[in-house]
Design an enzyme around this catalytic site. Sequence first.
Site, PDB file in Angstrom:
ATOM      1  CG  ASP A 170     124.232  47.077  46.774  1.00 46.21           C
ATOM      2  OD1 ASP A 170     123.574  46.125  46.364  1.00 46.21           O
ATOM      3  OD2 ASP A 170     124.215  48.220  46.295  1.00 46.21           O
TER       4      ASP A 170
ATOM      5  CE  LYS B 173     133.187  38.279  43.874  1.00 48.10           C
ATOM      6  NZ  LYS B 173     133.133  37.497  45.103  1.00 48.10           N
TER       7      LYS B 173
END
Length: 407
Positions: free
Chosen positions: A195, A217
Site C-alpha cells: 500500500d 496502481k
Amino acid sequence: MDFPPYPSGLQLAGRRVVVVGGGSVAQRRVPQLIASGADVHVVSPGVTPAIEGLVGSGEITWHARGFEDADLDGAWYVVAATDERAVNDRVSTLCEDLRIFCVRSDDATQGSAWTPAVGRHAGVTVAVLGDRDPRRSVQVRDEILEGLREGVIAAPHHRDRTPGVTLVGGGPGDPELMTVAGRKALMEADVVVADRLAPRELLGELPADVELVDVAKLPRGRSAQQEEINRVIVDRALAGKRVVRFKGGDNFVFGRGYEEVLACRDAGVPVTVVPGLTSPVAVPAIAGIPVTHRGVTHEFAVVSGHLPPGHPESLVDYGALARMRGTIVLMMGVENAPAIAAALVDGGRPADTPVAVVCDGTMPTQRTVLARLGTLAERLAEERVRPPAIIVVGEVVRIAHPEAFDG
Ligand code: SAH
C-alpha cells in the site's frame, strides 16, 4: 590453560538447572534457561522483582535461603551468580567434584562453562563466545542476526517456503518501527502486495526476483480495488507462492485486513497475521503525545472520520463521543475535521478542548499543528494540512504542550 571453549547445544528440557544468586546476573540468565525448557531452581535469600514474577507464574522454583551443598543434587548445569566470591567458589568447586558444568558470573576463568551471547532467527540459534570480551561477542551476535534478518547473510534453505498469505502491518512509516516478525515475512515473500502508507524504504531491500504489486496502481474505486487485491493475493497463493499483504500501521485497524482473511478462507488459502504498530497510538507517541495519562484520561477512542457526521452510512455516534471525557484519535479525518469538531462541540465538548494534528508521522516532513476544537477548521486551512494526519482531541494534548494551552 588457554584452550578455546568447546561449543555445544545443551538440551536442558526437563533437566534440573541451579542458579545460585537472585540478582541482576541471574535475572539475565533465567529467561533463556526457561525458554530451553529447563527445570530452573534459583537459590538465594532474596531475588529481584522480575525473578519473583517468574516464581509467581510458576515458571521457576525459588529456594529462599543461602546455598546448601545438597542444592546440586541431580543438577545438570549450574550458574554461580552471587556477589559473594566465597559462595561462588564453593559452588564451582563442588561442581568440579560432581562433574557438573558450572558458569561463574564473577570470574569466567574459574568456571567450567561460559555463557555465550545468544540470539535466534528463523529457527536458528546464534551463540557467540568471545575471548573474554563480552561486548565484542554481543556485537558479533548482533551483526550476524541483522545479516540474517536483512538477508545479507543468505541462508536460502532456511527460508520458509510454505505457500499462503501473510498480512503484515508495517507500522507508521519508519522502517525501524516494523516488527522483527514482519520483516522476516517480508524477506521470505515471493509476492509483496504493498500500500501507499506501508514503509516503502523496505521494498528496496527485497530480493530482485520478488514480484511487487503496487496497490496504488490498481484500478480506482474503493470496492473494485479491494476485489482486485483479494483476487491477486488468492491467485498467487493458489499458484504456490508466499504472498505478503503489506500495509501501513496494523492491517486490522481501518485496513480492510479481515476482508482479505475472509477471501483467503473462502478460497482455502492459509492466512496468518503479523500485527503492526498502529498509527493512532504510534504517531501521537512519536510526536510526544500520550494517548492516556494517569489522572487525566481513562479511555481513548479511535475513530474513522472518512464520513461526515450525519452521513447515512456513518457508524459513529458523535453524541456519545462528545459526552465521553477521554482522548479521541481521529483518522482519515482531515477533510471532515471541521464538521466533526462542530459535532463534538454541539454535543457538549468544550470548544477550548486542546487538539493536536500530527501530519506525516515518522516521515522527514512530520509536523504538529496545535488548535482547539473551536479553532480546528481555521487552523487546518491556515496550515494547509493534508493527509495523512492523526488528529488527537483531549486533555492529553495539554499535558504534552502546556506552554501552548496554559497561561
Ligand atoms: N492501518 C493503518 C491505518 C490506515 S487508515 C494503521 O493501523 O495505522 C489511514 C489513516 O491512518 C490516515 O488517513 C491517517 O489518519 C493515519 N495514518 C497512517 N499513517 C500515518 C502517519 N505516518 N502519519 C499520520 N497519519 C497516519
